[in-house]
Scaffold this motif. Structure first.
Motif, PDB file in Angstrom:
ATOM      1  N   HIS A 157       0.853  -1.189   0.000  1.00 19.92           N
ATOM      2  CA  HIS A 157       0.000   0.000   0.000  1.00 19.92           C
ATOM      3  C   HIS A 157       0.887   1.237   0.000  1.00 19.92           C
ATOM      4  O   HIS A 157       1.733   1.396   0.879  1.00 19.92           O
ATOM      5  N   VAL A 158       0.693   2.079  -0.986  1.00 17.59           N
ATOM      6  CA  VAL A 158       1.351   3.391  -1.008  1.00 17.59           C
ATOM      7  C   VAL A 158       0.246   4.406  -0.752  1.00 17.59           C
ATOM      8  O   VAL A 158      -0.689   4.554  -1.548  1.00 17.59           O
ATOM      9  N   ALA A 159       0.333   5.087   0.381  1.00 14.32           N
ATOM     10  CA  ALA A 159      -0.708   6.010   0.824  1.00 14.32           C
ATOM     11  C   ALA A 159      -0.856   7.198  -0.126  1.00 14.32           C
ATOM     12  O   ALA A 159       0.049   7.524  -0.901  1.00 14.32           O
ATOM     13  N   LEU A 160      -2.011   7.842  -0.046  1.00 10.34           N
ATOM     14  CA  LEU A 160      -2.257   9.043  -0.857  1.00 10.34           C
ATOM     15  C   LEU A 160      -1.160  10.069  -0.631  1.00 10.34           C
ATOM     16  O   LEU A 160      -0.754  10.317   0.508  1.00 10.34           O
ATOM     17  N   HIS A 161      -0.694  10.659  -1.716  1.00  4.66           N
ATOM     18  CA  HIS A 161       0.347  11.680  -1.660  1.00  4.66           C
ATOM     19  C   HIS A 161       0.304  12.474  -2.964  1.00  4.66           C
ATOM     20  O   HIS A 161      -0.430  12.120  -3.891  1.00  4.66           O
ATOM     21  N   HIS A 162       1.059  13.537  -3.021  1.00  2.00           N
ATOM     22  CA  HIS A 162       1.224  14.296  -4.261  1.00  2.00           C
ATOM     23  C   HIS A 162       2.629  14.860  -4.269  1.00  2.00           C
ATOM     24  O   HIS A 162       3.303  14.915  -3.242  1.00  2.00           O
ATOM     25  N   HIS A 163       3.094  15.253  -5.440  1.00  2.00           N
ATOM     26  CA  HIS A 163       4.426  15.836  -5.568  1.00  2.00           C
ATOM     27  C   HIS A 163       4.449  16.789  -6.752  1.00  2.00           C
ATOM     28  O   HIS A 163       3.544  16.765  -7.594  1.00  2.00           O
ATOM     29  N   VAL A 164       5.465  17.620  -6.799  1.00  2.84           N
ATOM     30  CA  VAL A 164       5.558  18.633  -7.855  1.00  2.84           C
ATOM     31  C   VAL A 164       5.939  18.032  -9.201  1.00  2.84           C
ATOM     32  O   VAL A 164       5.793  18.683 -10.225  1.00  2.84           O
ATOM     33  N   SER A 165       6.395  16.803  -9.204  1.00  2.00           N
ATOM     34  CA  SER A 165       6.783  16.152 -10.457  1.00  2.00           C
ATOM     35  C   SER A 165       5.569  15.563 -11.166  1.00  2.00           C
ATOM     36  O   SER A 165       4.676  14.995 -10.538  1.00  2.00           O
ATOM     37  N   GLU A 166       5.559  15.704 -12.486  1.00  2.00           N
ATOM     38  CA  GLU A 166       4.630  14.974 -13.335  1.00  2.00           C
ATOM     39  C   GLU A 166       5.121  13.526 -13.369  1.00  2.00           C
ATOM     40  O   GLU A 166       6.323  13.277 -13.348  1.00  2.00           O
ATOM     41  N   GLN A 167       4.199  12.564 -13.436  1.00  2.00           N
ATOM     42  CA  GLN A 167       4.595  11.157 -13.366  1.00  2.00           C
ATOM     43  C   GLN A 167       3.898  10.339 -14.440  1.00  2.00           C
ATOM     44  O   GLN A 167       2.713  10.530 -14.709  1.00  2.00           O
ATOM     45  N   MET A 168       4.652   9.430 -15.037  1.00  2.00           N
ATOM     46  CA  MET A 168       4.105   8.390 -15.918  1.00  2.00           C
ATOM     47  C   MET A 168       4.413   7.065 -15.233  1.00  2.00           C
ATOM     48  O   MET A 168       5.572   6.786 -14.905  1.00  2.00           O
ATOM     49  N   THR A 212       3.616  -6.872  -8.599  1.00  2.00           N
ATOM     50  CA  THR A 212       3.558  -5.950  -9.735  1.00  2.00           C
ATOM     51  C   THR A 212       4.896  -5.267  -9.941  1.00  2.00           C
ATOM     52  O   THR A 212       5.586  -4.926  -8.980  1.00  2.00           O
ATOM     53  N   LEU A 213       5.228  -5.055 -11.205  1.00  2.00           N
ATOM     54  CA  LEU A 213       6.415  -4.298 -11.581  1.00  2.00           C
ATOM     55  C   LEU A 213       5.970  -3.072 -12.355  1.00  2.00           C
ATOM     56  O   LEU A 213       5.231  -3.190 -13.343  1.00  2.00           O
ATOM     57  N   ILE A 214       6.404  -1.900 -11.893  1.00  2.00           N
ATOM     58  CA  ILE A 214       6.055  -0.622 -12.527  1.00  2.00           C
ATOM     59  C   ILE A 214       7.333   0.127 -12.839  1.00  2.00           C
ATOM     60  O   ILE A 214       8.271   0.144 -12.034  1.00  2.00           O
ATOM     61  N   ILE A 215       7.359   0.769 -13.998  1.00  2.00           N
ATOM     62  CA  ILE A 215       8.413   1.730 -14.319  1.00  2.00           C
ATOM     63  C   ILE A 215       7.791   3.106 -14.149  1.00  2.00           C
ATOM     64  O   ILE A 215       6.773   3.425 -14.779  1.00  2.00           O
ATOM     65  N   ASP A 216       8.367   3.916 -13.268  1.00  2.00           N
ATOM     66  CA  ASP A 216       7.912   5.290 -13.038  1.00  2.00           C
ATOM     67  C   ASP A 216       8.896   6.258 -13.679  1.00  2.00           C
ATOM     68  O   ASP A 216      10.118   6.096 -13.539  1.00  2.00           O
ATOM     69  N   VAL A 217       8.360   7.261 -14.352  1.00  2.00           N
ATOM     70  CA  VAL A 217       9.160   8.348 -14.901  1.00  2.00           C
ATOM     71  C   VAL A 217       8.616   9.633 -14.289  1.00  2.00           C
ATOM     72  O   VAL A 217       7.418   9.908 -14.408  1.00  2.00           O
ATOM     73  N   LEU A 218       9.472  10.389 -13.603  1.00  2.00           N
ATOM     74  CA  LEU A 218       9.069  11.646 -12.990  1.00  2.00           C
ATOM     75  C   LEU A 218       9.907  12.783 -13.546  1.00  2.00           C
ATOM     76  O   LEU A 218      11.127  12.653 -13.695  1.00  2.00           O
ATOM     77  N   SER A 219       9.243  13.887 -13.842  1.00  2.00           N
ATOM     78  CA  SER A 219       9.940  15.078 -14.313  1.00  2.00           C
ATOM     79  C   SER A 219       9.266  16.307 -13.717  1.00  2.00           C
ATOM     80  O   SER A 219       8.040  16.413 -13.794  1.00  2.00           O
ATOM     81  N   PRO A 220      10.015  17.196 -13.123  1.00  2.00           N
ATOM     82  CA  PRO A 220      11.444  17.115 -12.874  1.00  2.00           C
ATOM     83  C   PRO A 220      11.732  16.058 -11.810  1.00  2.00           C
ATOM     84  O   PRO A 220      10.838  15.642 -11.076  1.00  2.00           O
ATOM     85  N   PRO A 221      13.002  15.610 -11.715  1.00  2.00           N
ATOM     86  CA  PRO A 221      13.343  14.614 -10.694  1.00  2.00           C
ATOM     87  C   PRO A 221      13.138  15.202  -9.305  1.00  2.00           C
ATOM     88  O   PRO A 221      13.256  16.406  -9.107  1.00  2.00           O
TER      89      PRO A 221
END
Length: 121
Positions: free
Chosen positions: A42-53, A99-108
């Protein structure tokens, strides 16, 4: 700067929350992470300034989109599906199976799991 080759077998893994293993490669303008979520993670609700794919490579997860106390959307995703999460959008995820996920975040920058505490049993 010249191109830099990487091999996942040479990238150290960390374990920021229970049942989650992650490898990260950070560039100047993006962060790439290979994230293994064990069933029940479980990854709890959160947000960040990076855009994510978030690209699901294997397994199945359920995303929760929207801030706590608001109307939230649930999205189940599996192999071959990609979730685009704009900057500052609240989100969390639960692994329905390994599950295996590839995450891309920009900016890092910091990923959501970097600010979370392990979940109590």
């Amino acid at each position: 700067m010249s191109a830099i080759p990487y091999s996942w077998s040479m990238i150290p893994s960390d374990h920021p929350v229970e049942l989650l293993h992650r490898q990260k490669i950070e560039g100047e303008q993006m962060l790439l992470a290979r994230v293994h979520l064990e069933k029940g993670c479980h990854v709890a609700l959160h947000h960040h300034v990076s855009e994510q794919m978030a690209i699901v490579i294997a397994g199945r997860v359920e995303w929760t989109l929207g801030e706590e106390g608001t109307v939230q959307e649930k999205v189940v995703m599996s192999f071959g599906e990609v979730l685009h999460i704009p900057a500052n959008v609240w989100h969390g995820v639960d692994a329905l199976e390994d599950t295996l996920i590839i995450d891309v975040l920009s900016p890092p920058g910091a990923m959501g799991v970097d600010s979370q505490q392990p979940r109590a049993h």
